[in-house]
Design a protein around this motif. Sequence first.
Motif, PDB file in Angstrom:
ATOM      1  N   VAL A   1       0.834  -1.204   0.000  1.00  0.00           N
ATOM      2  CA  VAL A   1       0.000   0.000   0.000  1.00  0.00           C
ATOM      3  C   VAL A   1       0.873   1.259   0.000  1.00  0.00           C
ATOM      4  CG1 VAL A   1      -1.679   1.318   1.362  1.00  0.00           C
ATOM      5  CG2 VAL A   1      -1.988  -1.130   1.032  1.00  0.00           C
ATOM      6  N   SER A   2       1.953   1.246   0.770  1.00  0.00           N
ATOM      7  CA  SER A   2       2.863   2.396   0.799  1.00  0.00           C
ATOM      8  C   SER A   2       3.507   2.620  -0.563  1.00  0.00           C
ATOM      9  CB  SER A   2       3.952   2.184   1.852  1.00  0.00           C
ATOM     10  OG  SER A   2       3.387   2.066   3.121  1.00  0.00           O
ATOM     11  N   THR A   3       3.911   1.534  -1.206  1.00  0.00           N
ATOM     12  CA  THR A   3       4.507   1.651  -2.541  1.00  0.00           C
ATOM     13  C   THR A   3       3.497   2.192  -3.544  1.00  0.00           C
ATOM     14  OG1 THR A   3       5.965  -0.203  -2.048  1.00  0.00           O
ATOM     15  CG2 THR A   3       5.702   0.374  -4.355  1.00  0.00           C
ATOM     16  N   LEU A   4       2.256   1.758  -3.429  1.00  0.00           N
ATOM     17  CA  LEU A   4       1.218   2.259  -4.327  1.00  0.00           C
ATOM     18  C   LEU A   4       1.027   3.765  -4.172  1.00  0.00           C
ATOM     19  CD1 LEU A   4      -1.167   1.674  -6.305  1.00  0.00           C
ATOM     20  CD2 LEU A   4      -2.584   1.438  -4.261  1.00  0.00           C
ATOM     21  N   PHE A   5       0.885   4.230  -2.925  1.00  0.00           N
ATOM     22  CA  PHE A   5       0.695   5.661  -2.705  1.00  0.00           C
ATOM     23  C   PHE A   5       1.930   6.468  -3.092  1.00  0.00           C
ATOM     24  CE2 PHE A   5      -2.750   4.420   0.389  1.00  0.00           C
ATOM     25  CZ  PHE A   5      -3.767   4.910  -0.402  1.00  0.00           C
ATOM     26  N   ALA A   6       3.113   5.936  -2.820  1.00  0.00           N
ATOM     27  CA  ALA A   6       4.339   6.637  -3.202  1.00  0.00           C
ATOM     28  C   ALA A   6       4.452   6.741  -4.723  1.00  0.00           C
ATOM     29  CB  ALA A   6       5.556   5.926  -2.618  1.00  0.00           C
ATOM     30  N   SER A   7       4.046   5.691  -5.426  1.00  0.00           N
ATOM     31  CA  SER A   7       4.094   5.718  -6.893  1.00  0.00           C
ATOM     32  C   SER A   7       3.124   6.743  -7.461  1.00  0.00           C
ATOM     33  CB  SER A   7       3.764   4.333  -7.455  1.00  0.00           C
ATOM     34  OG  SER A   7       4.709   3.400  -7.040  1.00  0.00           O
ATOM     35  N   ILE A   8       1.937   6.808  -6.895  1.00  0.00           N
ATOM     36  CA  ILE A   8       0.957   7.792  -7.366  1.00  0.00           C
ATOM     37  C   ILE A   8       1.453   9.209  -7.092  1.00  0.00           C
ATOM     38  CG2 ILE A   8      -1.374   8.692  -6.976  1.00  0.00           C
ATOM     39  CD1 ILE A   8      -2.256   5.773  -6.546  1.00  0.00           C
ATOM     40  N   GLU A   9       2.041   9.417  -5.910  1.00  0.00           N
ATOM     41  CA  GLU A   9       2.559  10.749  -5.583  1.00  0.00           C
ATOM     42  C   GLU A   9       3.739  11.118  -6.483  1.00  0.00           C
ATOM     43  OE1 GLU A   9       2.865  14.388  -4.231  1.00  0.00           O
ATOM     44  OE2 GLU A   9       1.222  13.017  -3.767  1.00  0.00           O
ATOM     45  N   LEU A  10       4.616  10.164  -6.762  1.00  0.00           N
ATOM     46  CA  LEU A  10       5.739  10.430  -7.670  1.00  0.00           C
ATOM     47  C   LEU A  10       5.231  10.771  -9.067  1.00  0.00           C
ATOM     48  CD1 LEU A  10       8.822  10.431  -8.155  1.00  0.00           C
ATOM     49  CD2 LEU A  10       8.595   7.994  -8.722  1.00  0.00           C
ATOM     50  N   ALA A  11       4.225  10.027  -9.521  1.00  0.00           N
ATOM     51  CA  ALA A  11       3.650  10.318 -10.840  1.00  0.00           C
ATOM     52  C   ALA A  11       3.022  11.709 -10.875  1.00  0.00           C
ATOM     53  CB  ALA A  11       2.623   9.251 -11.202  1.00  0.00           C
ATOM     54  N   ASN A  12       2.338  12.093  -9.812  1.00  0.00           N
ATOM     55  CA  ASN A  12       1.762  13.445  -9.760  1.00  0.00           C
ATOM     56  C   ASN A  12       2.847  14.515  -9.716  1.00  0.00           C
ATOM     57  OD1 ASN A  12      -0.991  12.922  -9.895  1.00  0.00           O
ATOM     58  ND2 ASN A  12      -1.094  12.456  -7.710  1.00  0.00           N
ATOM     59  N   ALA A  13       3.935  14.254  -8.986  1.00  0.00           N
ATOM     60  CA  ALA A  13       5.029  15.224  -8.928  1.00  0.00           C
ATOM     61  C   ALA A  13       5.695  15.376 -10.294  1.00  0.00           C
ATOM     62  CB  ALA A  13       6.056  14.785  -7.891  1.00  0.00           C
ATOM     63  N   ILE A  14       5.902  14.278 -10.985  1.00  0.00           N
ATOM     64  CA  ILE A  14       6.496  14.360 -12.332  1.00  0.00           C
ATOM     65  C   ILE A  14       5.528  15.040 -13.293  1.00  0.00           C
ATOM     66  CG2 ILE A  14       7.321  12.962 -14.277  1.00  0.00           C
ATOM     67  CD1 ILE A  14       8.415  10.969 -12.223  1.00  0.00           C
ATOM     68  N   SER A  15       4.230  14.797 -13.119  1.00  0.00           N
ATOM     69  CA  SER A  15       3.220  15.426 -13.990  1.00  0.00           C
ATOM     70  C   SER A  15       3.233  16.939 -13.861  1.00  0.00           C
ATOM     71  CB  SER A  15       1.828  14.896 -13.656  1.00  0.00           C
ATOM     72  OG  SER A  15       1.739  13.536 -13.968  1.00  0.00           O
ATOM     73  N   THR A  16       3.483  17.447 -12.667  1.00  0.00           N
ATOM     74  CA  THR A  16       3.533  18.899 -12.505  1.00  0.00           C
ATOM     75  C   THR A  16       4.774  19.488 -13.165  1.00  0.00           C
ATOM     76  OG1 THR A  16       4.604  18.692 -10.357  1.00  0.00           O
ATOM     77  CG2 THR A  16       2.203  18.878 -10.366  1.00  0.00           C
ATOM     78  N   LEU A  17       5.851  18.688 -13.264  1.00  0.00           N
ATOM     79  CA  LEU A  17       7.075  19.172 -13.909  1.00  0.00           C
ATOM     80  C   LEU A  17       6.998  19.104 -15.428  1.00  0.00           C
ATOM     81  CD1 LEU A  17       9.738  17.555 -11.563  1.00  0.00           C
ATOM     82  CD2 LEU A  17       8.939  19.924 -11.573  1.00  0.00           C
ATOM     83  N   THR A  18       6.212  18.177 -15.949  1.00  0.00           N
ATOM     84  CA  THR A  18       6.083  18.040 -17.401  1.00  0.00           C
ATOM     85  C   THR A  18       4.820  18.763 -17.866  1.00  0.00           C
ATOM     86  OG1 THR A  18       4.902  15.953 -17.147  1.00  0.00           O
ATOM     87  CG2 THR A  18       7.288  15.824 -17.418  1.00  0.00           C
ATOM     88  N   ALA A  19       4.631  18.771 -19.162  1.00  0.00           N
ATOM     89  CA  ALA A  19       3.511  19.516 -19.731  1.00  0.00           C
ATOM     90  C   ALA A  19       2.168  18.792 -19.557  1.00  0.00           C
ATOM     91  CB  ALA A  19       3.747  19.767 -21.212  1.00  0.00           C
ATOM     92  N   GLY A  20       2.167  17.466 -19.653  1.00  0.00           N
ATOM     93  CA  GLY A  20       0.901  16.745 -19.604  1.00  0.00           C
ATOM     94  C   GLY A  20       0.740  15.949 -18.315  1.00  0.00           C
ATOM     95  N   PHE A  21      -0.532  15.728 -17.962  1.00  0.00           N
ATOM     96  CA  PHE A  21      -0.847  14.995 -16.732  1.00  0.00           C
ATOM     97  C   PHE A  21      -0.417  13.537 -16.828  1.00  0.00           C
ATOM     98  CE2 PHE A  21      -3.885  12.469 -14.228  1.00  0.00           C
ATOM     99  CZ  PHE A  21      -3.564  12.943 -12.974  1.00  0.00           C
ATOM    100  N   TYR A  22      -0.531  12.950 -17.999  1.00  0.00           N
ATOM    101  CA  TYR A  22      -0.267  11.528 -18.169  1.00  0.00           C
ATOM    102  C   TYR A  22       1.218  11.187 -18.195  1.00  0.00           C
ATOM    103  CZ  TYR A  22       0.318  13.104 -22.953  1.00  0.00           C
ATOM    104  OH  TYR A  22       0.723  13.786 -24.070  1.00  0.00           O
ATOM    105  N   TRP A  23       2.095  12.155 -18.468  1.00  0.00           N
ATOM    106  CA  TRP A  23       3.523  11.849 -18.604  1.00  0.00           C
ATOM    107  C   TRP A  23       4.141  11.331 -17.302  1.00  0.00           C
ATOM    108  CZ3 TRP A  23       5.676  10.596 -22.783  1.00  0.00           C
ATOM    109  CH2 TRP A  23       5.292  11.175 -23.983  1.00  0.00           C
ATOM    110  N   GLY A  24       3.687  11.812 -16.191  1.00  0.00           N
ATOM    111  CA  GLY A  24       4.196  11.325 -14.916  1.00  0.00           C
ATOM    112  C   GLY A  24       3.898   9.844 -14.723  1.00  0.00           C
ATOM    113  N   PHE A  25       2.672   9.451 -15.081  1.00  0.00           N
ATOM    114  CA  PHE A  25       2.293   8.047 -14.939  1.00  0.00           C
ATOM    115  C   PHE A  25       3.015   7.166 -15.951  1.00  0.00           C
ATOM    116  CE2 PHE A  25      -1.096  10.364 -12.871  1.00  0.00           C
ATOM    117  CZ  PHE A  25      -1.261   9.629 -11.712  1.00  0.00           C
TER     118      PHE A  25
END
Length: 104
Positions: A41-65
């Motif tokens: 569960v911790s890995t799942l939430f950390a992965s989602i948060e990392l994807a959201n953090a990368i999404s804010t750095l890139t142009a599109g929402f999906y790029w983080g995921f």
Amino acid sequence: MANTLQYHRLSSVRGKRAVAEKGLGIFFFIMLLAISFLGLVSTLFASIELANAISTLTAGFYWGFVIVAGIYFLLGLLFWKSKERLLNLPVMNVILKKLFNEED
């Protein structure tokens, strides 16, 4: 008479010890399951948060995921290529040790 009494006391202690060891094994198994679940569960939430953090750095929402999925894909390939050294050999060694210890 005293010898049979000592024998029965000793066998009673051995039986209680076996039950205690089985109970301890079950306890450790349940704890391992609980810790594994929390880690998952911790890995799942950390992965989602990392994807959201990368999404804010890139142009599109999906790029983080997509990037996080690519990281997991590369880690999976790395594990698959090295599974012989990481998984098969240690398991085989444990099985062989148990087999040879039982014969002694």
